[in-house]
Design a protein around this motif. Structure first.
Motif, PDB file in Angstrom:
ATOM      1  N   UNK A   1       0.804  -1.228   0.000  1.00 18.66           N
ATOM      2  CA  UNK A   1       0.000   0.000   0.000  1.00 18.66           C
ATOM      3  C   UNK A   1       0.835   1.276   0.000  1.00 18.66           C
ATOM      4  N   UNK A   2       2.158   1.129  -0.012  1.00 17.67           N
ATOM      5  CA  UNK A   2       3.021   2.299   0.142  1.00 17.67           C
ATOM      6  C   UNK A   2       2.818   3.377  -0.896  1.00 17.67           C
ATOM      7  N   UNK A   3       2.407   3.009  -2.095  1.00 14.85           N
ATOM      8  CA  UNK A   3       2.232   4.030  -3.134  1.00 14.85           C
ATOM      9  C   UNK A   3       1.069   4.967  -2.834  1.00 14.85           C
ATOM     10  N   UNK A   4       0.212   4.589  -1.887  1.00 16.49           N
ATOM     11  CA  UNK A   4      -0.919   5.436  -1.503  1.00 16.49           C
ATOM     12  C   UNK A   4      -0.629   6.262  -0.245  1.00 16.49           C
ATOM     13  N   UNK A   5       0.527   6.068   0.383  1.00 12.38           N
ATOM     14  CA  UNK A   5       0.790   6.660   1.694  1.00 12.38           C
ATOM     15  C   UNK A   5       1.227   8.120   1.565  1.00 12.38           C
ATOM     16  N   UNK A   6       0.554   8.971   2.348  1.00 13.08           N
ATOM     17  CA  UNK A   6       0.923  10.390   2.412  1.00 13.08           C
ATOM     18  C   UNK A   6       1.873  10.639   3.574  1.00 13.08           C
ATOM     19  N   UNK A   7       1.438  10.289   4.786  1.00  9.97           N
ATOM     20  CA  UNK A   7       2.213  10.542   6.002  1.00  9.97           C
ATOM     21  C   UNK A   7       2.194   9.303   6.883  1.00  9.97           C
ATOM     22  N   UNK A   8       3.067   9.278   7.880  1.00 10.30           N
ATOM     23  CA  UNK A   8       3.098   8.156   8.822  1.00 10.30           C
ATOM     24  C   UNK A   8       3.032   8.683  10.253  1.00 10.30           C
TER      25      UNK A   8
END
Length: 259
Positions: free
Chosen positions: A184-191
């Motif tokens: 799912x990393x390609x959808x991640x904005x912030x952590x």
């Protein structure tokens, strides 16, 4: 360098006033603050939002609005109020919760999942018109409580203005964390960054330095094109001393160069 900048979620210091939190974040040389929408900046209180946003900006801190809007239980009217507050805050990102809080994704029917996706899609379109991105909390007992459910949800929404946060479930082994972000990393904005064990005991971030270095280094390229923040969320004992130690650790994690 990681591409992420260090930041703070204000849920970490619920008892402190905004001016105190801004001071702490500035002293720790952080880049941004995510303001909690249930204590520090309430939806509809645009006057406070403008004040807090102005103080944050003056201290060199970007802002995000950590709302608790939970579609489809909360509708577009509730979202519009939170969105107006986001704009007043000067933030370009609003966090919302996918589905009813404290409810496992496995308990949803297909019809309920469709209703949530449709509601989020409508909110994303409204936010896009205001120049604000929508990020979904990635959290136990939500529609993003498993990688499968999160991936299905983001695909069902099908809107370019919807992104995912990422955080590990307490005690999540590093192998499983890396498998999640690979999907799912390609959808991640912030952590959201913290160090908890499986029993949800809060530990110094230093104990999870290698874990977070591995996660940050492994995150694939994202379709998110704005500034990216790794936000400290909760510290041992809610203590300011622990916060400064964790902030120092976070700086070190994010400044590590990839091999």
């Amino acid at each position: 360098m990681s591409g992420f900048e260090p930041a703070l979620c204000t849920v970490t210091f619920r008892s402190l006033a905004p001016v105190q939190i801004i001071r702490l974040a500035a002293e720790a040389n952080l880049a941004a603050i995510e303001w909690a929408g249930d204590v520090h900046v309430m939806p509809g209180d645009d006057k406070t939002a403008r004040t807090v946003g102005g103080l944050s900006s003056a201290a060199g801190l970007a802002t995000s609005f950590g709302s608790y809007v939970s579609p489809p239980l909360d509708d577009i009217i509730a979202f519009a109020k939170a969105l107006e507050t986001t704009v007043a805050l000067g933030a370009s990102n609003i966090r919302i919760w996918p589905g009813t809080r404290q409810r496992d994704s496995a308990d949803y029917s297909q019809a309920e999942r469709r209703a949530a996706a449709e509601s989020i899609r409508e909110m994303a379109s409204e936010a896009a018109r205001a120049g604000v991105a929508v990020s979904l909390e990635y959290h136990p007992q939500s529609l993003t409580d498993t990688t499968d459910s999160a991936e299905r949800l983001i695909d069902s929404i099908g809107h370019d203005n919807v992104y995912l946060y990422w955080q590990p479930r307490p005690g999540l082994p590093i192998e499983e964390a890396l498998a999640e972000i690979a999907r799912i990393g390609r959808h991640v904005s912030h952590v959201h960054v913290f160090a908890w064990d499986r029993e949800r005991n809060r530990l110094p971030l230093e104990t999870a330095s290698d874990y977070w270095r591995s996660v940050i280094a492994a995150l694939p390229a994202s379709r998110w094109k704005g500034r990216r923040f790794a936000m400290l969320e909760f510290v041992p004992g809610d203590e300011q001393t622990a916060f400064f130690k964790d902030a120092t650790t976070l700086h070190r994690i994010l400044s590590a160069r990839e091999d």
